[in-house]
Design an enzyme around this catalytic site. Structure first.
Site, PDB file in Angstrom:
ATOM      1  CG  ASP A  64     -68.337   0.026 -61.738  1.00 45.75           C
ATOM      2  OD1 ASP A  64     -68.434  -0.683 -62.759  1.00 45.75           O
ATOM      3  OD2 ASP A  64     -68.991   1.080 -61.569  1.00 45.75           O
ATOM      4  N   GLY A 103     -56.822   9.573 -55.412  1.00 44.20           N
ATOM      5  CA  GLY A 103     -56.251   9.265 -56.714  1.00 44.20           C
ATOM      6  C   GLY A 103     -54.825   9.754 -56.747  1.00 44.20           C
ATOM      7  CB  SER A 142     -51.342   9.246 -47.351  1.00 43.96           C
ATOM      8  OG  SER A 142     -50.553   9.800 -48.378  1.00 43.96           O
ATOM      9  CB  ALA A 143     -45.989   9.560 -47.765  1.00 47.05           C
ATOM     10  CB  CYS A 144     -50.271  13.128 -48.805  1.00 48.16           C
ATOM     11  SG  CYS A 144     -49.909  12.614 -50.485  1.00 48.16           S
ATOM     12  CE1 TYR A 173     -55.704  10.668 -49.979  1.00 46.64           C
ATOM     13  CE2 TYR A 173     -53.344  11.100 -49.970  1.00 46.64           C
ATOM     14  CZ  TYR A 173     -54.401  10.216 -49.953  1.00 46.64           C
ATOM     15  OH  TYR A 173     -54.150   8.869 -49.903  1.00 46.64           O
ATOM     16  CD  GLU A 215     -54.697   7.525 -64.757  1.00 50.07           C
ATOM     17  OE1 GLU A 215     -55.794   7.579 -64.174  1.00 50.07           O
ATOM     18  OE2 GLU A 215     -54.480   8.066 -65.847  1.00 50.07           O
ATOM     19  CB  ALA A 217     -46.209   8.206 -61.353  1.00 50.64           C
ATOM     20  NE  ARG A 246     -44.002  11.984 -55.254  1.00 52.07           N
ATOM     21  CZ  ARG A 246     -43.534  13.205 -55.514  1.00 52.07           C
ATOM     22  NH1 ARG A 246     -42.243  13.436 -55.468  1.00 52.07           N
ATOM     23  NH2 ARG A 246     -44.361  14.197 -55.793  1.00 52.07           N
TER      24      ARG A 246
HETATM   25  P1  NAD Z   1     -58.844   3.210 -54.324  1.00 56.86           P
HETATM   26  O1  NAD Z   1     -59.411   4.499 -54.848  1.00 56.86           O
HETATM   27  O2  NAD Z   1     -58.490   2.156 -55.312  1.00 56.86           O
HETATM   28  O3  NAD Z   1     -59.811   2.575 -53.231  1.00 56.86           O
HETATM   29  C1  NAD Z   1     -60.562   3.359 -52.349  1.00 56.86           C
HETATM   30  C2  NAD Z   1     -61.983   2.832 -52.374  1.00 56.86           C
HETATM   31  O4  NAD Z   1     -62.759   3.566 -51.430  1.00 56.86           O
HETATM   32  C3  NAD Z   1     -62.672   2.995 -53.730  1.00 56.86           C
HETATM   33  O5  NAD Z   1     -63.083   1.761 -54.248  1.00 56.86           O
HETATM   34  C4  NAD Z   1     -63.841   3.902 -53.431  1.00 56.86           C
HETATM   35  O6  NAD Z   1     -65.020   3.576 -54.176  1.00 56.86           O
HETATM   36  C5  NAD Z   1     -64.058   3.664 -51.952  1.00 56.86           C
HETATM   37  N1  NAD Z   1     -64.791   4.768 -51.334  1.00 56.86           N
HETATM   38  C6  NAD Z   1     -64.575   6.093 -51.505  1.00 56.86           C
HETATM   39  N2  NAD Z   1     -65.475   6.793 -50.806  1.00 56.86           N
HETATM   40  C7  NAD Z   1     -66.268   5.888 -50.177  1.00 56.86           C
HETATM   41  C8  NAD Z   1     -67.394   6.006 -49.324  1.00 56.86           C
HETATM   42  N3  NAD Z   1     -67.887   7.201 -48.990  1.00 56.86           N
HETATM   43  N4  NAD Z   1     -67.985   4.875 -48.880  1.00 56.86           N
HETATM   44  C9  NAD Z   1     -67.503   3.663 -49.234  1.00 56.86           C
HETATM   45  N5  NAD Z   1     -66.438   3.483 -50.049  1.00 56.86           N
HETATM   46  C10 NAD Z   1     -65.841   4.603 -50.514  1.00 56.86           C
HETATM   47  O7  NAD Z   1     -57.575   3.621 -53.452  1.00 56.86           O
HETATM   48  P2  NAD Z   1     -56.425   2.700 -52.847  1.00 56.86           P
HETATM   49  O8  NAD Z   1     -55.204   2.998 -53.608  1.00 56.86           O
HETATM   50  O9  NAD Z   1     -56.894   1.318 -52.717  1.00 56.86           O
HETATM   51  O10 NAD Z   1     -56.272   3.381 -51.412  1.00 56.86           O
HETATM   52  C11 NAD Z   1     -56.779   2.777 -50.218  1.00 56.86           C
HETATM   53  C12 NAD Z   1     -56.421   3.650 -49.034  1.00 56.86           C
HETATM   54  O11 NAD Z   1     -55.003   3.811 -48.962  1.00 56.86           O
HETATM   55  C13 NAD Z   1     -57.002   5.061 -49.080  1.00 56.86           C
HETATM   56  O12 NAD Z   1     -57.328   5.478 -47.780  1.00 56.86           O
HETATM   57  C14 NAD Z   1     -55.848   5.888 -49.585  1.00 56.86           C
HETATM   58  O13 NAD Z   1     -55.953   7.241 -49.203  1.00 56.86           O
HETATM   59  C15 NAD Z   1     -54.673   5.190 -48.917  1.00 56.86           C
HETATM   60  N6  NAD Z   1     -53.397   5.422 -49.627  1.00 56.86           N
HETATM   61  C16 NAD Z   1     -53.179   4.873 -50.839  1.00 56.86           C
HETATM   62  C17 NAD Z   1     -51.972   5.106 -51.503  1.00 56.86           C
HETATM   63  C18 NAD Z   1     -51.673   4.513 -52.853  1.00 56.86           C
HETATM   64  O14 NAD Z   1     -50.574   4.734 -53.371  1.00 56.86           O
HETATM   65  N7  NAD Z   1     -52.574   3.777 -53.470  1.00 56.86           N
HETATM   66  C19 NAD Z   1     -50.995   5.926 -50.890  1.00 56.86           C
HETATM   67  C20 NAD Z   1     -51.266   6.480 -49.656  1.00 56.86           C
HETATM   68  C21 NAD Z   1     -52.470   6.206 -49.004  1.00 56.86           C
END
Ligand code: NAD
Length: 357
Positions: A64, A103, A142-144, A173, A215, A217, A246
């Protein structure tokens, strides 16, 4: 900075502090959350740059993962458990913690408990990295984490790093991110572990979530336009009224920025924006995607759907000053690549071939 209590450098010269060098090509680098969007792209980039010892970790089963990079050690571990973090961090020189349960708005507004639980990941992972003698530790914030009171109107002032305090982060979050940032700052202050903290603003691009509820936006709207075209439908549904604003950062800029931030001594324990400053409304986003797809669709607004804050943009003054750099891929260019990738995934799924959503 925004957390005035941080006591930088009060510790003695630790094992970690003595070594200010960038990683050698055969140093062990650990990436968590590597089965996900950003972690997967970071792993690919490290491999392409020639690092020979990379260990990647995710709780998802290997089939996956969005990306599987050959020659990389893959571990399937749930990092909310201390023992698993210790196993993951063994021998690490650099640790990039990108694992989190997260997410888009639909996920983080509905599943706040899941989001809060990610605090266990960073709490155990940073301790394990410290005990393993890691030199650098990167945390994806995150910006959150920013004060939501400053994000009510679509016509927002861009958020600068000091806007996280006084704190009023996104429930669930955002608070988890803010607390984990503080862990990172205190591991530097008390124990001398060099930590680096980037506040990502919406990241998008190929090899990320594009369906299934998590997913964001840009991917969701690309998929909806592709679906409408495929089904011969002349409308799409849009969450909210389309006026929320955004900024969106292309994945290649994100990966580049992570590397620059993690190897900048001036940014130790100092949260910094990593995002695009190209502010657009959801309606603008749809218009760009329609242009790429060559269609014009009726917009049906779902006002009861999760929508998040009114507006949010990244103030890049600090990153430009410290790094002389900022994310620069235009939304149009990044979306063109993202749309093409999602279109392929959509066609594969339709043809019964396996895809990763
Ligand atoms: P994503 O969901 O694609 O990847 C996160 C991964 O973490 C997933 O594959 C999930 O299976 C894994 N995971 C979750 N819980 C886990 C656990 N307990 N043990 C091991 N693995 C675990 O998300 P992303 O978009 O790649 O985000 C990566 C990081 O960036 C995260 O910390 C997220 O909060 C941060 N972030 C992302 C965005 C964005 O726009 N994508 C924005 C702000 C912050």
């Amino acid at each position: 900075m925004e957390c005035p209590e941080i006591r930088k450098g009060e510790h003695g010269m630790s094992k970690t502090e003595k070594s200010g060098r960038a990683a050698a090509m055969d140093d062990l680098i650990v990436v968590t959350g590597a089965g996900g969007f950003i972690g997967g792209s970071l792993t690919r980039s490290l491999h392409e740059r020639g690092f020979t010892r990379i260990r990647v970790v995710d709780k998802k089963p290997l089939p996956d993962w969005y990306q599987r990079v050959p020659g990389v050690e893959c571990l399937c571990l749930d990092l909310s458990h201390r023992k698993n973090c210790e196993r993951a961090a063994e021998g690490a020189v650099e640790v990039y913690n990108l694992a989190a349960d997260m997410g888009g708005m639909g996920f983080i507004e509905r599943f706040r408990i899941e989001c809060l639980r990610s605090i266990l990941i960073n709490t155990h992972m940073i301790e394990a990295a410290y005990r393993a003698g890691a030199v650098r530790y990167f945390y994806s914030s995150s910006a959150c984490a920013y004060n939501t009171d400053l994000q009510k109107s679509p016509d927002v002032r861009a958020l600068k790093e000091s806007d996280a305090y006084p704190a009023m982060a996104e429930r669930g979050y955002g608070w988890e991110k803010l607390m984990s940032e503080m862990f990172c700052q205190e591991y530097w202050a008390e124990r001398g572990l060099k930590t680096f903290i980037a506040r990502f603003h919406n990241v998008y691009g190929p090899n990320g979530t594009w369906d299934g509820g998590r997913e964001k936006a840009p991917a969701a709207l690309c998929r909806k336009v592709i679906e409408a075209r495929d089904k011969g439908r002349n409308w799409i549904e849009i969450w909210g009224d389309g006026t929320r604003t955004r900024s969106f950062m292309f994945i290649d800029d994100c990966v580049d920025g992570i590397d620059r931030i993690t190897h900048c001594e001036d940014l130790i324990a100092t949260p910094i924006n990593l995002g695009s400053s190209e502010l657009v409304s959801v309606n603008d986003l749809v218009t760009i995607i329609e242009g790429i797809a060559g269609v014009k669709l009726e917009r049906r607004y779902d006002l009861s759907a999760p929508k998040g804050v009114g507006g949010r943009n990244s103030d890049n003054t600090m990153i430009k000053r410290v790094l002389g750099w900022e994310p620069s891929t235009t939304l149009r260019d990044g979306l063109r690549k993202t749309y093409a990738w999602i279109e392929e995934q959509y066609a594969d799924r339709k043809a019964g071939r396996k895809t990763v959503e």
